[in-house]
Every structure is written in structure tokens, then in C-alpha cells.
Design an enzyme around this catalytic site. Structure first.
Site, PDB file in Angstrom:
ATOM      1  N   TYR A 258      39.648  67.975  24.251  1.00 27.94           N
ATOM      2  CA  TYR A 258      40.117  68.071  22.858  1.00 27.94           C
ATOM      3  C   TYR A 258      39.955  69.498  22.353  1.00 27.94           C
ATOM      4  O   TYR A 258      40.861  70.076  21.745  1.00 27.94           O
ATOM      5  CB  TYR A 258      39.309  67.092  21.999  1.00 27.94           C
ATOM      6  CG  TYR A 258      39.715  67.027  20.545  1.00 27.94           C
ATOM      7  CD1 TYR A 258      40.761  66.220  20.137  1.00 27.94           C
ATOM      8  CD2 TYR A 258      39.029  67.761  19.566  1.00 27.94           C
ATOM      9  CE1 TYR A 258      41.136  66.149  18.790  1.00 27.94           C
ATOM     10  CE2 TYR A 258      39.389  67.695  18.230  1.00 27.94           C
ATOM     11  CZ  TYR A 258      40.441  66.882  17.846  1.00 27.94           C
ATOM     12  OH  TYR A 258      40.806  66.824  16.521  1.00 27.94           O
TER      13      TYR A 258
ATOM     14  N   LYS B 297      42.966  71.977  21.140  1.00 27.24           N
ATOM     15  CA  LYS B 297      43.036  72.496  19.769  1.00 27.24           C
ATOM     16  C   LYS B 297      42.996  74.036  19.756  1.00 27.24           C
ATOM     17  O   LYS B 297      43.603  74.682  18.907  1.00 27.24           O
ATOM     18  CB  LYS B 297      41.901  71.909  18.926  1.00 27.24           C
ATOM     19  CG  LYS B 297      42.101  70.424  18.603  1.00 27.24           C
ATOM     20  CD  LYS B 297      43.404  70.168  17.850  1.00 27.24           C
ATOM     21  CE  LYS B 297      43.480  68.774  17.262  1.00 27.24           C
ATOM     22  NZ  LYS B 297      44.735  68.519  16.541  1.00 27.24           N
TER      23      LYS B 297
END
Ligand SMILES: NC(=O)c1ccc[n+]([C@@H]2O[C@H](COP(=O)([O-])OP(=O)(O)OC[C@H]3O[C@@H](n4cnc5c(N)ncnc54)[C@H](O)[C@@H]3O)[C@@H](O)[C@H]2O)c1
Length: 285
Positions: free
Chosen positions: A160, A164
């Protein structure tokens, strides 16, 4: 009094829940017309109902779609043009928790799913949103949802966090290319925001953790992100491009260490995939 986005047309991905839905409702309040994308049909319909109850009239539409599929994004932009005549604001916000667990246990499918939703989805939203804006020749605003997890190594799972970070730097990397067409591109990096994604069926435990790492006395809400998204879409941000606006109640500034604190949760002890609010099943093993 006229709103800050009067007469503008926006497309918002992942607009059926959390900060996306809060932004849909706020944009409508500010006078924009909004096309909402989401995978989750039921939540999409509920968002339209909430918008209509708030007096949006026929300024809102829902198109079910998966941001990682090019045809679905083309349909989203096409709907904005068919229904409202143009596209001025593209908010690439859809997201899931994605792969979690030790890197040695992460499957290629889990890794790819994470990057498909969080990075390919943003790429496709930019590609087709910007194509339409360039054709109109009147500039525009692109906003991408990044995360404080992409600005540090301690606020989310590794997949993640990496995805991002890609969103943040894709935003920066496109600043020059888009400036010549007066298209601004910015990211919002939320901290911990009270949404279904963050709660993930462990509301109490997650909120306790959120309070621990967020200096501001109140927890972040979808409306806090909506406020930032109004600013970045509006003429008030006319000279703001390539920026990542951190909206986190001071969490990043005070060094989150979030991921260290989730030691005892399922997110570290087991592996799997978090498919967020999509309606598709998450798995842990
Ligand atoms: N909540 C937080 O604390 C937090 C912090 C930092 C960043 N974010 C990011 O904010 C964004 C919004 O998340 P949220 O917290 O409002 O979560 P949420 O689960 O409430 O909303 C996200 C929405 O995206 C949709 N979605 C997921 N995958 C999709 C796909 N492939 N195509 C279309 N729609 C899809 C979901 O169905 C859901 O409606 C995400 O990008 C998330 O990564 C959230």
C-alpha cells in the site's frame, strides 16, 4: 451566494463511500455536477439517494465501474460529457487496503491487485480525464488520493505504501506536461480518516490507534478531505500544481509509526488481501 465550483463538472472515483462520498456531496453543494464511479452498486445508489435528498436534483449520476479497467474509466468520462457536456475536475480517489502481511508471504496476485486499483486506476483516470480537458481547451483540475503511507514507511502495509508513493510522484511528474494546457494536478495525502475502509470491522480498536497517532483532538472525517478537494479543484488553488496536500491532523509531522503499532492485529500476523468496500470478499490466511 454561488458555490466555489458553480457550473463545473466533476468525476469522482470511489465516490460511493467514505471520503469519496463526502466529496460528492460537498461538490454538489458547491454548485458542481458530479458523476460518481464505484465498484459497489448498492453504495453507489445510496450515494445518489443521499445527493438527491440534499437537493442535487439532476446534477448527479452514478456509473458502476472498476478503475483498473480502461473501458470503465472511458465510460465514466464519457458519461460526464454525455450528461453534463464537459469535464473540469477529475478526482481519482478509489482505493482499497490491498495486500498486507509479511512481504515473503505476499502473492503476486495480491501485489498486482493493490497496484491495479491504486496506481493503474489513477493512471487511467488521469489519462482519460486529461484527454477530455485538453480537447475542451479550457484547463482543468486533477486530484489524486495518495496517503501519508506513501510519504513515510510507517503508516501502512508495504504494498500500500509503495503504491501510494507512486501516486504522489506520478502527480509531481505530470506537473510540467499538463501545465501547458492549464491543467493543474495535485494529490491529497490523508492521515487516518474515519471511513469504512479504515474501520474494517474493527472500529473501536482502530479509533484508539488513530487517537494515539493523531495530535489533533478530533479524528479525521470524510468531510475534512472533501474540504481539501474543494480547495484544490477551485480557482482559489489557481497557482497550485504538483502539490501533495497532507490532511492528517498532524500525524505525519509527529512521525506516525502507525505500522509499528498494529503489531498485534491480524494485519501483521496473517497474510491476505483487503478488498475494502468494493463488495468483493477480503481474505486472510
Ligand atoms: N481512510 C483512511 O484512513 C485513508 C488514509 C489514507 C488514504 N486513504 C485513501 O483514501 C481513498 C478513499 O478511501 P476511503 O477511506 O474513503 O475508503 P472507502 O472504502 O470508504 O471508499 C473507497 C471506495 O473506493 C471504491 N473502490 C475500491 N476499489 C475500486 C475499484 N477498483 N474501482 C472503483 N471503485 C473502487 C470502494 O468500493 C469504496 O466505495 C483511498 O484511495 C484510500 O486508499 C484512506
Amino acid at each position: 451566494m454561488s458555490g466555489k465550483l458553480e457550473g463545473k463538472v466533476a468525476a469522482i472515483t470511489g465516490g460511493a463511500s467514505g471520503m469519496g462520498r463526502a466529496t460528492v456531496l460537498r461538490y454538489l453543494q458547491e454548485g458542481a455536477s458530479v458523476v460518481v464511479n464505484d465498484m459497489n452498486q448498492a453504495n453507489g445508489e445510496a450515494t445518489i439517494k443521499a445527493a438527491e435528498e440534499a437537493g442535487a436534483g439532476d446534477r448527479v449520476a452514478f456509473v458502476r465501474g472498476d478503475v483498473s479497467k480502461e473501458a470503465d474509466i472511458e465510460k465514466l468520462v464519457g458519461t460526464a460529457v454525455d450528461r453534463f457536456g464537459r469535464l473540469d475536475i477529475m478526482f481519482n480517489n478509489a482505493g482499497v487496503g490491498g495486500a498486507f502481511g509479511p512481504i515473503t508471504e505476499t502473492t503476486v496476485d495480491e501485489w498486482d491487485y493493490t497496484f491495479h486499483v491504486l496506481v493503474r486506476g489513477v493512471f487511467l483516470g488521469i489519462k482519460h480525464g486529461v484527454r477530455q480537458m485538453k480537447q475542451q481547451g479550457q484547463g482543468g483540475a486533477v486530484i489524486n488520493t495518495a496517503s501519508i503511507a506513501g510519504l513515510s514507511g510507517g503508516a501502512g502495509s508495504s504494498a500500500y505504501s509503495a503504491a501510494k508513493a507512486a501516486v504522489t510522484n506520478l502527480t509531481r511528474a505530470l506537473t510540467t506536461e499538463l501545465a501547458q494546457d492549464r491543467i493543474r494536478i495535485n494529490s491529497i495525502a490523508p492521515g487516518i480518516i474515519r471511513t469504512p475502509l479504515f474501520h474494517a470491522n474493527r472500529a473501536e480498536q482502530m479509533e484508539e490507534m488513530a487517537r494515539e497517532i493523531t495530535p489533533w483532538p478530533d479524528l479525521g472525517e470524510g468531510s475534512d478531505i472533501a474540504g481539501a478537494a474543494v480547495f484544490l479543484a477551485s480557482d482559489d488553488a489557481g497557482f497550485v500544481t504538483g502539490h501533495t496536500l497532507v490532511v492528517d491532523g498532524g500525524a505525519l509531522a509527529s512521525s506516525p509509526g502507525f505500522w509499528r503499532k498494529v503489531d498485534n492485529t491480524v494485519l501483521k500476523q496473517r497474510s491476505g488481501i483487503n478488498r475494502g468496500s468494493t463488495g468483493d470478499k477480503s481474505e486472510a490466511r
